[in-house]
Design an enzyme around this catalytic site. Structure first.
Site, PDB file in Angstrom:
ATOM      1  N   ASN A   6       0.858  -1.189   0.000  1.00 17.19           N
ATOM      2  CA  ASN A   6       0.000   0.000   0.000  1.00 17.19           C
ATOM      3  C   ASN A   6       0.894   1.240   0.000  1.00 17.19           C
ATOM      4  O   ASN A   6       1.390   1.660   1.042  1.00 17.19           O
ATOM      5  CB  ASN A   6      -0.912  -0.028   1.242  1.00 17.19           C
ATOM      6  CG  ASN A   6      -1.841   1.174   1.283  1.00 17.19           C
ATOM      7  OD1 ASN A   6      -1.894   1.966   0.341  1.00 17.19           O
ATOM      8  ND2 ASN A   6      -2.571   1.324   2.380  1.00 17.19           N
ATOM      9  N   LYS A   8       0.169   4.273  -0.449  1.00 13.69           N
ATOM     10  CA  LYS A   8      -0.451   5.495   0.092  1.00 13.69           C
ATOM     11  C   LYS A   8       0.022   6.712  -0.727  1.00 13.69           C
ATOM     12  O   LYS A   8       0.045   6.645  -1.952  1.00 13.69           O
ATOM     13  CB  LYS A   8      -0.105   5.650   1.584  1.00 13.69           C
ATOM     14  CG  LYS A   8      -0.404   4.394   2.401  1.00 13.69           C
ATOM     15  CD  LYS A   8      -0.349   4.637   3.888  1.00 13.69           C
ATOM     16  CE  LYS A   8      -0.605   3.334   4.619  1.00 13.69           C
ATOM     17  NZ  LYS A   8      -0.857   3.501   6.031  1.00 13.69           N
ATOM     18  N   HIS A  85     -10.153   1.623   3.702  1.00 17.55           N
ATOM     19  CA  HIS A  85      -8.951   1.779   4.535  1.00 17.55           C
ATOM     20  C   HIS A  85      -9.251   2.742   5.684  1.00 17.55           C
ATOM     21  O   HIS A  85     -10.030   3.694   5.514  1.00 17.55           O
ATOM     22  CB  HIS A  85      -7.784   2.297   3.686  1.00 17.55           C
ATOM     23  CG  HIS A  85      -6.487   2.240   4.411  1.00 17.55           C
ATOM     24  ND1 HIS A  85      -6.109   3.202   5.318  1.00 17.55           N
ATOM     25  CD2 HIS A  85      -5.492   1.308   4.405  1.00 17.55           C
ATOM     26  CE1 HIS A  85      -4.931   2.860   5.830  1.00 17.55           C
ATOM     27  NE2 HIS A  85      -4.539   1.729   5.292  1.00 17.55           N
ATOM     28  N   GLU A  87      -7.697   5.101   6.828  1.00 21.01           N
ATOM     29  CA  GLU A  87      -7.403   6.508   6.498  1.00 21.01           C
ATOM     30  C   GLU A  87      -8.516   7.114   5.650  1.00 21.01           C
ATOM     31  O   GLU A  87      -8.712   8.324   5.654  1.00 21.01           O
ATOM     32  CB  GLU A  87      -6.019   6.600   5.819  1.00 21.01           C
ATOM     33  CG  GLU A  87      -4.900   6.383   6.844  1.00 21.01           C
ATOM     34  CD  GLU A  87      -3.593   5.843   6.294  1.00 21.01           C
ATOM     35  OE1 GLU A  87      -3.420   5.795   5.062  1.00 21.01           O
ATOM     36  OE2 GLU A  87      -2.739   5.445   7.110  1.00 21.01           O
ATOM     37  N   GLU A 155      -6.809  -4.703   9.746  1.00 23.04           N
ATOM     38  CA  GLU A 155      -5.823  -3.661  10.041  1.00 23.04           C
ATOM     39  C   GLU A 155      -6.238  -2.885  11.283  1.00 23.04           C
ATOM     40  O   GLU A 155      -6.982  -1.892  11.184  1.00 23.04           O
ATOM     41  CB  GLU A 155      -5.737  -2.678   8.867  1.00 23.04           C
ATOM     42  CG  GLU A 155      -5.227  -3.276   7.590  1.00 23.04           C
ATOM     43  CD  GLU A 155      -4.510  -2.234   6.735  1.00 23.04           C
ATOM     44  OE1 GLU A 155      -3.368  -2.478   6.375  1.00 23.04           O
ATOM     45  OE2 GLU A 155      -5.091  -1.171   6.476  1.00 23.04           O
ATOM     46  N   GLY A 161       1.198   2.314  10.839  1.00 22.20           N
ATOM     47  CA  GLY A 161       2.188   3.390  10.742  1.00 22.20           C
ATOM     48  C   GLY A 161       3.129   3.486  11.934  1.00 22.20           C
ATOM     49  O   GLY A 161       3.767   4.505  12.144  1.00 22.20           O
ATOM     50  N   SER A 203       2.013  -2.049  10.584  1.00 26.94           N
ATOM     51  CA  SER A 203       3.412  -2.155  11.011  1.00 26.94           C
ATOM     52  C   SER A 203       4.014  -3.527  10.786  1.00 26.94           C
ATOM     53  O   SER A 203       4.664  -4.099  11.659  1.00 26.94           O
ATOM     54  CB  SER A 203       3.561  -1.711  12.467  1.00 26.94           C
ATOM     55  OG  SER A 203       3.240  -0.337  12.548  1.00 26.94           O
TER      56      SER A 203
HETATM   57  P1  PGA Z   1       1.793   0.344   7.804  1.00 24.84           P
HETATM   58  O1  PGA Z   1       0.450   0.615   6.974  1.00 24.84           O
HETATM   59  O2  PGA Z   1       2.373  -0.942   7.287  1.00 24.84           O
HETATM   60  O3  PGA Z   1       2.658   1.542   7.508  1.00 24.84           O
HETATM   61  O4  PGA Z   1       1.401   0.250   9.237  1.00 24.84           O
HETATM   62  C1  PGA Z   1      -0.436  -0.426   6.673  1.00 24.84           C
HETATM   63  C2  PGA Z   1      -1.679   0.164   6.057  1.00 24.84           C
HETATM   64  O5  PGA Z   1      -2.140   1.222   6.491  1.00 24.84           O
HETATM   65  O6  PGA Z   1      -2.237  -0.426   5.100  1.00 24.84           O
END
Ligand code: PGA
Length: 241
Positions: A6, A8, A85, A87, A155, A161, A203
């Protein structure tokens, strides 16, 4: 294993996108790799062993300005799309909109990667009800065939993050995968719930991916920050490949 990168908004130039794609191409013997890129890059890459995903899809079925539809995504060879997601949910997307997006993806033969997950863990296990409600909102209205075409990405928002040390423990992940399959069993007959692909995201890094994969029952990972640095991503894929 299915590894979905991903990107982003991390990958903010065409040059970076090309470099990461090249790295991914070299890793296809280790895992099934899908790159979830920002819209502008999708059309640059043709069909190959590296799968393409969008990070969102429009629910709109009318003429609209600024929307990206399922038919556009299908025509540039995307085969997956991330939906819901955290976000996007944080920007106001609710279950009804997410369901519509899943429907639009399915209508164009794109596999929706439905993101679910609680914001926090509580002692009373209310987080299980959060996960159940997010699954119910999408799975209940779909047909049996459609349900089998959805990939679920668990997730937990609290783990996104951060670093590997703040990610989920593999025993907790194993419990959650069992719980998700139990909930899916309410919408899918017989052993079908076992066939739904479940990913973990939050993460995942080269240092914890092997432990998370071992014994958790997970089918793959949705990787954010560790997917946008070529050596780190290669190390992550090789750790489980
Ligand atoms: P991350 O993000 O691996 O940076 O925690 C995962 C995600 O938000 O899909």
């Amino acid at each position: 294993m299915l590894i979905v990168a991903n990107w982003k908004t991390y990958v903010d130039t065409v040059e970076k996108a090309k470099k990461l794609r090249l790295t991914a191409r070299r890793l296809t013997d280790k895992a099934n790799i899908v790159l979830a890129m920002p819209y502008p890059y999708l059309g640059m890459f043709g069909k190959s062993k590296v799968g393409l995903a969008a990070q969102d899809i429009s629910e709109s079925t009318k003429v609209d300005t600024g929307e990206v539809t399922g038919s556009m995504l299908a025509s540039v060879n995307a085969s997956y799309v991330i939906v819901g997601h955290s976000e996007r949910r944080a920007r106001g997307e609710g279950d009804a909109l997410i369901l519509e997006k899943v429907r639009r993806a399915l209508a164009h033969k794109l596999t929706p990667i439905l993101c679910i997950g609680e914001s926090e863990r509580d002692m009373d296990a209310k987080y299980l009800a959060v996960v159940r409600a997010q699954l119910h909102a999408v799975f209940q209205p779909l047909s049996q065939k459609e349900r089998l075409s959805v990939v679920v990405a668990y997730e937990p928002v609290w783990a996104i993050g951060k670093t590997a040390s703040e990610s989920i423990q593999s025993t907790d992940l194993a419990e959650m995968v069992l719980y998700i399959r139990k909930v899916l069993g309410e919408y899918l007959p017989g052993k079908s719930a076992a066939k739904v692909t479940i990913l973990y995201g939050g993460s995942t890094e080269p240092g914890n991916v092997r432990a998370l994969a071992a014994g958790s029952g997970i089918d793959g990972f949705l990787v954010g920050h560790a997917s946008v640095d070529a050596p780190t991503f290669a190390a992550l894929v090789k750790a489980i490949g």
